[in-house]
Design an enzyme around this catalytic site. Structure first.
Site, PDB file in Angstrom:
ATOM      1  N   ASP A 196       0.839  -1.195   0.000  1.00 22.92           N
ATOM      2  CA  ASP A 196       0.000   0.000   0.000  1.00 22.92           C
ATOM      3  C   ASP A 196       0.873   1.244   0.000  1.00 22.92           C
ATOM      4  O   ASP A 196       0.547   2.249   0.626  1.00 22.92           O
ATOM      5  CB  ASP A 196      -0.930  -0.010   1.217  1.00 22.92           C
ATOM      6  CG  ASP A 196      -2.091   0.970   1.072  1.00 22.92           C
ATOM      7  OD1 ASP A 196      -2.407   1.353  -0.062  1.00 22.92           O
ATOM      8  OD2 ASP A 196      -2.657   1.363   2.113  1.00 22.92           O
ATOM      9  N   CYS A 244     -19.792 -10.070   6.997  1.00 23.19           N
ATOM     10  CA  CYS A 244     -19.514 -11.018   5.912  1.00 23.19           C
ATOM     11  C   CYS A 244     -19.492 -12.448   6.447  1.00 23.19           C
ATOM     12  O   CYS A 244     -18.697 -12.772   7.344  1.00 23.19           O
ATOM     13  CB  CYS A 244     -18.182 -10.693   5.245  1.00 23.19           C
ATOM     14  SG  CYS A 244     -17.741 -11.849   3.915  1.00 23.19           S
ATOM     15  N   CYS A 274     -17.949   6.654   2.115  1.00 28.20           N
ATOM     16  CA  CYS A 274     -17.372   5.616   2.971  1.00 28.20           C
ATOM     17  C   CYS A 274     -16.773   6.221   4.241  1.00 28.20           C
ATOM     18  O   CYS A 274     -16.011   7.190   4.181  1.00 28.20           O
ATOM     19  CB  CYS A 274     -16.297   4.863   2.190  1.00 28.20           C
ATOM     20  SG  CYS A 274     -15.481   3.570   3.131  1.00 28.20           S
ATOM     21  N   CYS A 304     -19.478 -14.937  -3.592  1.00 23.95           N
ATOM     22  CA  CYS A 304     -20.431 -14.056  -2.903  1.00 23.95           C
ATOM     23  C   CYS A 304     -21.869 -14.530  -3.108  1.00 23.95           C
ATOM     24  O   CYS A 304     -22.732 -14.319  -2.245  1.00 23.95           O
ATOM     25  CB  CYS A 304     -20.295 -12.615  -3.400  1.00 23.95           C
ATOM     26  SG  CYS A 304     -18.892 -11.724  -2.689  1.00 23.95           S
ATOM     27  N   CYS A 357     -18.748  -3.831   7.037  1.00 30.49           N
ATOM     28  CA  CYS A 357     -18.946  -4.772   5.938  1.00 30.49           C
ATOM     29  C   CYS A 357     -18.158  -6.059   6.142  1.00 30.49           C
ATOM     30  O   CYS A 357     -18.557  -7.126   5.659  1.00 30.49           O
ATOM     31  CB  CYS A 357     -18.590  -4.128   4.599  1.00 30.49           C
ATOM     32  SG  CYS A 357     -16.879  -3.578   4.447  1.00 30.49           S
TER      33      CYS A 357
END
Length: 363
Positions: free
Chosen positions: A144, A258, A224, A198, A254
Site C-alpha cells: 500500500d 460477511c 465511505c 459471494c 462490511c
C-alpha cells in the site's frame, strides 16, 4: 547487472519454494500473477471518471501506473502477492464497542503497529531468499506504498476474490488481512485466479451505515466512513455525520457482517495487538489528548497519518452522535475555541446536536 533471467533453473520448483519461504517468514499465503490488468484498468478509469475517489486526487494523477506494473518497474512480468492476517484476538468485541456510544470504534487493522513497514521488510526478506537461490534479479516490494492494484493482482494470484464490498475475500480465511507485492522480472508460472463465492448475499450492502456500497462491487468512497475519517482532510458532509455513529477511524461493518469471516483466524503477530487501550477507548478521554499525547500514543501506528486536527474532528462527530450527557457537553465546550477552524466547526455541530432533543435517539 546480470539478472536471474539469464540463469538456468527450474521455475516451477522456484515458485513452490517461494511459497514455502513465504510461510516461513510468517505470510499466510503466497500467489503469483501475470501483469495483464485490462478489465481492472477499465473499472478503475470508470470509477475515477465518476468522481468516486473524492478528494484522493493522487489516484487520478497516477494515470495507468496502477494497472500497468511495467510503468512502476520496467521489465516486470510477474507479481508475487502475499497475505498477512491481522485480526487481533486480544481486541475487545467490535460490535460491543460500536453499541457503546461513550466509546470510540477504531478499525481493527489500526490497533497495533503500522503494517506498511512490517510487510515491506518481510517482502524484502523474501526477495533476499530468492536472490540467494537464483542470483541477482529485478524486484520491488510494495505494501500500500505505491500505485498498485493490489486486490486485482491478489485475485489473479488466487488469494481470494473481490467481494461485493470491494475487499478481497478468501473462502478459508475471510478478509481480515493485509496484502503486499513483489514486482519481479522472473517469469514464474502463475496461479489460477480465485472464483467468486459471494453468490446472492448482499449483507455488506445492507449493513453499510452510509450506503457507500452503491451497488454490488461498486464503492463510492465519498460516502465511505473509512474515507471520511482517514482520507478526507476537510469538513465531513453534515448529512453523513449522524450516520457515522462512534466510528472515529475507519469502519469494519462490511467485514463484520460477511459470512466468510466466520473462517477468519486471529493473527499470531504480536505487533498487531492493541496498544494504549485503543480497542475500546473512552471518547471523552481521547478528546482530552493534547497534540503531544496524540503523537506519543500513535507512534508507530497507522492512526498518526490523519494528524491531530482530523483526530479531534472525528471524535467531535462521535461525541455529537452520543446521547445527551453533561460530561460530553463539557468536553465539547473545552474545544469550542480551538485554534483550528475545522475542529471548531465540528464541535459546534456536535453541541448543536445536544441542544436539539428532537434529534435523539442517536446512532
Amino acid at each position: 547487472m546480470r539478472t536471474a533471467r539469464n540463469r538456468n533453473f527450474d521455475l516451477t520448483r522456484l515458485a513452490a519454494d517461494i511459497k514455502a519461504w513465504g510461510r516461513e517468514l510468517g505470510f499466510q499465503r503466497i500467489g503469483i500473477a501475470d501483469t495483464e490488468l485490462g478489465a481492472a484498468e477499465s473499472y478503475l478509469l470508470n470509477w475515477l471518471d465518476r468522481g468516486r475517489h473524492g478528494e484522493m486526487s493522487y489516484m487520478k494523477s497516477h494515470g495507468t501506473r496502477r494497472s500497468q506494473p511495467q510503468e512502476i518497474l520496467s521489465g516486470t512480468v510477474r507479481v508475487i502477492s502475499a497475505r498477512l492476517d491481522y485480526l487481533p484476538d486480544q481486541a475487545a468485541d467490535s460490535e460491543a464497542v460500536m453499541r457503546d456510544p461513550q466509546r470510540g470504534f477504531i478499525s481493527r487493522y489500526a490497533l497495533g503497529r503500522d503494517y506498511h513497514k512490517l510487510l515491506r521488510t518481510r517482502l524484502h526478506k523474501l526477495a533476499t531468499r530468492i536472490e540467494s537461490c537464483v542470483g541477482p534479479f529485478q524486484y520491488r516490494a510494495f505494501s500500500d506504498s505505491a500505485p498498485v492494484l493490489e486486490k486485482a493482482l491478489a485475485e489473479k494470484a488466487g488469494l481470494g476474490w473481490i467481494g461485493k464490498h470491494t475487499n478481497l475475500i478468501d473462502k478459508e480465511a475471510g478478509s481480515w488481512f493485509f496484502l503486499g507485492e513483489l514486482y519481479t522480472d522472473l517469469p514464474l508460472p502463475v496461479d489460477a485466479a480465485a472464483d467468486n463465492h459471494c453468490g446472492s448475499c448482499h449483507a455488506c450492502l445492507d449493513i453499510c451505515p452510509t450506503q457507500a456500497i452503491v451497488a454490488p462491487y461498486e464503492l463510492d468512497a465519498r460516502r465511505c466512513i473509512s474515507y471520511l475519517t482517514i482520507e478526507l482532510r476537510g469538513s465531513i458532509p453534515e448529512e453523513l455525520r449522524p450516520l457515522m455513529g462512534n466510528r472515529i477511524y475507519g469502519c469494519d461493518d462490511c467485514q463484520l457482517v460477511c459470512p466468510w469471516n466466520r473462517f477468519a483466524q486471529p493473527t499470531s503477530e504480536p505487533d498487531f495487538a492493541p496498544r494504549h487501550g485503543l480497542d475500546t477507548p473512552e471518547l471523552i478521554n481521547l478528546f482530552s489528548w493534547t497534540e503531544e499525547e496524540f503523537l506519543k500514543k500513535t507512534e508507530g501506528s497507522a492512526i498518526r497519518r490523519i494528524g491531530y486536527e482530523c483526530w479531534l474532528r472525528n471524535i467531535a462527530v462521535a461525541l455529537g452522535n452520543a446521547p445527551k450527557d453533561a460530561a460530553i457537553i463539557g468536553a465539547l465546550k473545552t474545544r469550542r475555541d480551538h485554534a483550528s477552524g475545522l475542529v471548531r466547526e465540528h464541535v459546534a455541530w456536535a453541541l448543536g446536536r445536544h441542544a436539539a432533543p428532537s434529534s435523539l435517539p442517536r446512532e
